[in-house]
Design an enzyme around this catalytic site. Structure first.
Site, mmCIF file in Angstrom:
data_model
loop_
_atom_site.group_PDB
_atom_site.id
_atom_site.type_symbol
_atom_site.label_atom_id
_atom_site.label_comp_id
_atom_site.label_asym_id
_atom_site.label_seq_id
_atom_site.Cartn_x
_atom_site.Cartn_y
_atom_site.Cartn_z
ATOM 1 N N ARG A 1 -20.358 -7.457 -67.681
ATOM 2 C CA ARG A 1 -19.481 -8.098 -66.700
ATOM 3 C C ARG A 1 -20.167 -9.340 -66.138
ATOM 4 N NH1 ARG A 1 -15.963 -7.011 -62.030
ATOM 5 N NH2 ARG A 1 -15.619 -9.111 -61.249
ATOM 6 N N ARG B 1 -12.653 -10.768 -67.174
ATOM 7 C CA ARG B 1 -13.803 -9.860 -67.131
ATOM 8 C C ARG B 1 -13.726 -8.836 -68.244
ATOM 9 N NH1 ARG B 1 -11.401 -8.454 -61.485
ATOM 10 N NH2 ARG B 1 -11.199 -10.650 -61.764
ATOM 11 N N ASP C 1 -14.060 -4.116 -64.939
ATOM 12 C CA ASP C 1 -14.115 -4.148 -63.482
ATOM 13 C C ASP C 1 -13.901 -2.723 -63.000
ATOM 14 O OD1 ASP C 1 -14.164 -5.291 -60.882
ATOM 15 O OD2 ASP C 1 -11.977 -5.311 -60.834
ATOM 16 N N ASP D 1 -13.631 -0.589 -59.372
ATOM 17 C CA ASP D 1 -13.547 -0.659 -57.913
ATOM 18 C C ASP D 1 -13.300 0.731 -57.346
ATOM 19 O OD1 ASP D 1 -13.780 -3.474 -57.520
ATOM 20 O OD2 ASP D 1 -11.708 -3.719 -58.175
#
Length: 161
Positions: free
Chosen positions: A83, A92, A95, A97
């Site tokens: 990344r 990207r 990712d 989160d």
């Protein structure tokens, strides 16, 4: 045991392969147990729109890790999968989160839970509500998000190459 929901996304290279590698790395961690995954969703980019469509999913896991330790694991997976953070909301490889961590509210420089923009993003809310319809969210607009594929379980997702 702590309960957490993670959002995963990729729009570079083999998008599904990147998601699969990230889920595999999460599953291999000794303090993480993946309980469920959403379907895969192909979604329009948000923010910086001059880029390829994303493949997104949500993972529900249980862990003995603190939220900050889980953040470290997510960031290590992002580094492992190359990344790069060059353009805000830009392309990207992967990712990860943290969306929710138990019912905790965390506000630090490095981590905010619940994720501060998740309520604005269909690519997060739609898969999250798919695997946990009990979440108390307003039904999101589904514009720009399309179901791509559904899997019976984590194993069927990881085995399909």
């Amino acid at each position: 045991m702590n309960k957490s929901y993670l959002s995963l996304g990729s729009n570079m290279g083999d998008r599904v392969g990147m998601l699969r590698q990230a889920v595999r790395l999460l599953k291999e961690h000794p303090a993480i147990e993946i309980m469920n995954i959403s379907s895969l969703y192909e979604t329009d980019p948000v923010g910086f729109t001059e880029q390829d469509a994303f493949m997104n999913m949500v993972v529900y896991l249980q862990t003995d890790l603190t939220a900050f330790e889980l953040l470290e694991v997510c960031q290590e997976i992002e580094r492992t999968l190359d990344r790069k953070r060059e353009i805000r909301w830009g392309p990207r490889t992967i990712d990860l989160d943290i969306l929710l961590y138990n019912q905790d509210r965390i506000e630090t420089e490095n981590l905010v839970v619940p994720h501060p923009r998740m309520y604005e993003r269909a690519f997060v809310l739609v898969p999250l509500l798919e695997i946990d319809p009990e979440q108390d969210f307003i039904e999101p607009q589904r514009e720009g998000i399309e179901i791509w594929k559904t899997y019976k379980n984590v194993e069927s997702f990881l085995l399909e190459e």
